[in-house]
Write an enzyme that holds these catalytic residues in place. Structure first.
Site, PDB file in Angstrom:
ATOM      1  N   GLU A 274     -10.616   6.829   4.535  1.00 48.30           N
ATOM      2  CA  GLU A 274      -9.640   6.177   5.410  1.00 48.30           C
ATOM      3  C   GLU A 274      -9.767   6.680   6.843  1.00 48.30           C
ATOM      4  OE1 GLU A 274      -6.535   5.936   1.668  1.00 48.30           O
ATOM      5  OE2 GLU A 274      -5.809   5.321   3.621  1.00 48.30           O
TER       6      GLU A 274
ATOM      7  N   ASP B 180       0.859  -1.172   0.000  1.00 47.01           N
ATOM      8  CA  ASP B 180       0.000   0.000   0.000  1.00 47.01           C
ATOM      9  C   ASP B 180       0.905   1.235   0.000  1.00 47.01           C
ATOM     10  OD1 ASP B 180      -3.251   0.568   1.571  1.00 47.01           O
ATOM     11  OD2 ASP B 180      -2.127   1.749   0.112  1.00 47.01           O
TER      12      ASP B 180
END
Ligand code: GLC
Length: 640
Positions: A533, A333
């Site tokens: 997020e 990521d």
């Protein structure tokens, strides 16, 4: 056969401090070191042998082609293939000079202007540079098209996954993925960082709306449908796109307060469960994805019992690649590797040896390439590990036909935002609605006549309707992309009068006698502001005083009150339930607001069921940690 001279690349490193993080990874070097780099005073030139061009033969299998190509690559070319850079941080010239294998647009990573043509031109520019390199290996370009090609203005934006979890319709998800792939293909992008395969266990997580459900079986079923819709029968098909189930593994089960981020609470936190629970709750979606042909999987920022997933060799290599037989490539990521250890060299060596094949750096590619080169030259990263990673990446690129079709096709440009795609999104929106309360069967409403008071900021804001990962990483309020707001949809569907006021004030609306008019129905939209997020991590999901006052104010001027909850997760509405006759969860519908009107006015049925347990109070979170009954159980939803 062509004999080509290639210049060795000067690697200039900009040293940046690593983010201090906790880790139980041992440093590979005695003490954390800065990475000095001797810069040769001249560019040495390496003469290489003739090139065996058989890797360009599409008659050979992807694996054969990868082996032929790999056998003649230099270390610099191999490391370049393992390097994924965000488009704002690299020019096409540097893609050429450093043999870069991947480029991405993160959330909001749009070209200017943000048009289909400009996207295609941007990707083509990188491809041209990549194809100019000695071996002409095309880049793979990735985006987060998690609910449509979200960064692209004018693309159709579908309901976020929590709504699709409520719809529970794998065929619908499959069709959405197919359309998403088509609108991506129009921009020459064939790598989607989706589906999310997280099994959400705590709705306080800011990524809850990206998740289909708390239920492992439902997540498995729907994430699989999305992967299959993206990839089709073969990755060589014109509208097939490489899926990337994410974030491996257990990102949905982290514990509140364990995030390593300076102020987020649960995103990127620690999954504190035994292996049996990890395998039972969080692993099944990946097993199914691998069996269905997943060729790229993204690793989670989160940790498992204190070990960063990006450093977790047992789960990345022994379980995923060994036990489950994953033959594609593992992508990190966003700077996820950097969080392993304070010393960047140790982080990189640990992550690559743990099984990560491509590093979403995503900025300082020179530092990464320098450290990788040193790691191999020092013997800390085995050459076999490099070759395994590059072989995986190249095999997928051959499977996708990138070598044969690297450039955009203008004939596809008009695929973006077309009517039938919007019709599918409208169908999807209608299937996501969950009817929570319906006192006196006030819903569905009659279309014919009367007066509706409509209130709430979210009723008239396409950005709020779409939520995060839309045009901007965090999403944004306002007219961020073409679509139909709830206000427009209700005005179009209702043959009576719709009076909209964001604040629920209708002082100047009078009846025939000149008295303040009373609406037949007051519709109040309670909406979350867009977030993504950890920015959405929240320990307070109750309605605010302002929201309660809004419902009350509209109720004073309406015979009946309907509340529509436009949110990325269940909100705590228990105390307010008696203030309205009907409550509907509409989640984050995306651009096609008509789908909400279709159900509210009875043109489509209520079919949605809650994909998450709906708490009665905040102390019932996380899931399963409470004795008292939730407000609504998992799978709840009225038909009328
Ligand atoms: C983000 C997200 C991930 C996304 C990636 C690229 O930080 O965690 O889901 O695919 O970066 O945008």
């Amino acid at each position: 056969m062509k004999k080509i001279l290639i210049p060795l690349i000067l690697l200039i490193t900009l040293l940046t401090a690593c983010r201090p993080v906790n880790t139980n990874v041992e440093s590979v070097v005695d003490v954390p070191v800065d990475i000095p780099l001797d810069v040769p005073d001249e560019t040495p030139v390496e003469v290489v042998d003739e090139i065996d061009l058989d890797y360009l033969n599409p008659e050979l299998s992807p694996a054969e082609r990868a082996d032929i190509l790999l056998a003649q690559m230099t270390l610099a070319e191999k490391i370049g293939q393992m390097t994924l850079i965000e488009k704002g941080s690299i020019s096409s010239d540097s893609v050429y000079r450093f043999f870069i294998g991947g480029v991405l647009s993160g959330g909001g990573g749009t070209p200017t202007p943000n048009t289909t043509e400009a996207w295609a031109e941007m990707v083509d520019d990188y491809q041209e540079a990549a194809l100019d390199t000695r071996l002409g290996i095309p880049v793979i370009y990735g985006v987060d098209a998690i609910h449509g090609h979200g960064n692209l203005r004018g693309a159709v934006i579908f309901p976020h996954n929590i709504g699709l979890g409520a719809a529970r319709d794998p065929d619908l998800v499959y069709r959405i993925a197919q359309v998403t792939a088509k609108e991506m293909a129009a921009t020459n992008i064939y790598w989607n960082y989706a589906p999310i395969a997280a099994v959400g266990q705590d709705i306080r997580w800011g990524r809850t709306y990206e998740v289909y459900s708390e239920n492992t079986d439902l997540v498995t079923e729907l994430s699989l449908a999305f992967l299959q819709g993206l990839q089709g029968e073969s990755l060589l098909d014109q509208f097939s796109v490489l899926a990337t189930p994410k974030h491996y593994v257990g990102d949905g089960g982290t514990v509140w307060g364990t995030s390593l981020h300076p102020y987020w609470q649960i995103d990127r936190g620690d999954l504190q469960v035994d292996e049996a629970t990890l395998r039972e709750v969080h692993l099944p979606p990946y097993q199914a994805a691998i069996e269905a042909g997943a060729q790229s999987i993204m690793v989670s920022f989160s940790s498992w019992n204190g070990t960063k997933m990006h450093a977790e060799k047992y789960l990345l290599t022994d379980v995923l690649k060994g036990e489950l037989g994953f033959e594609g490539f593992l992508v990190s990521d966003w700077a996820g590797i950097d969080e392993i250890h304070p010393d960047y060299y140790t982080s990189v060596v640990t992550a690559i040896n743990a099984g990560i094949d491509m590093n979403m750096v995503p900025y300082n590619y020179q530092r990464f390439i320098t450290v990788m080169t040193q790691g191999v030259e020092n013997g800390d990263i085995p050459q076999e590990r490099i070759d395994d990673a590059v072989r995986r990446i190249l095999t997928v690129k051959f499977m996708m036909g990138l070598f044969e079709g690297p450039f955009s096709d203008p004939a596809l440009f008009d695929l973006v935002g077309r009517y039938e795609h919007r019709a599918l999104a409208r169908e999807a929106v209608a299937k996501t609605l969950v009817l929570l309360e319906n006192e006196g069967q006030v819903l569905p409403l009659s279309k014919e006549s009367g007066l509706i008071f409509l209130a709430g900021e979210g009723a008239n804001d396409i950005g709020m309707q779409c939520g995060g990962w839309t045009i901007e990483w965090q999403g944004a309020k306002g007219s961020i992309t073409p679509g139909t707001t709830l206000k427009e949809a209700f005005e179009e569907a209702f043959q009576g009068t719709v009076q909209y006021n964001r604040f629920g004030r209708y002082d100047n609306i009078l009846d025939e006698s000149g008295n303040p008019a009373v609406a037949d129905v007051g519709i109040v939209v309670i909406a979350e502001d867009p977030y993504a997020e950890g920015e959405g991590d929240s320990n307070d999901l109750t309605l605010s005083e302002i929201e309660l006052e809004l419902i009350e104010r509209v109720g004073e001027r309406s015979e009946k009150v309907v509340v529509l909850i436009m949110s990325g997760r269940p909100l705590v509405i228990t105390e307010a339930l008696d203030m309205a006759d009907a409550w509907v969860a509409i989640w984050l519908p995306g651009t096609e607001g008509q789908g909400v009107a279709d159900v509210i006015f009875g043109d489509a049925p209520f079919v949605g069921k809650t994909p998450f347990t709906w708490p009665a109070s905040m102390d019932q979170l996380p899931l399963g940690s409470y004795e008292s009954e939730p407000l609504y159980p998992y799978g709840y939803g009225l038909e009328q």
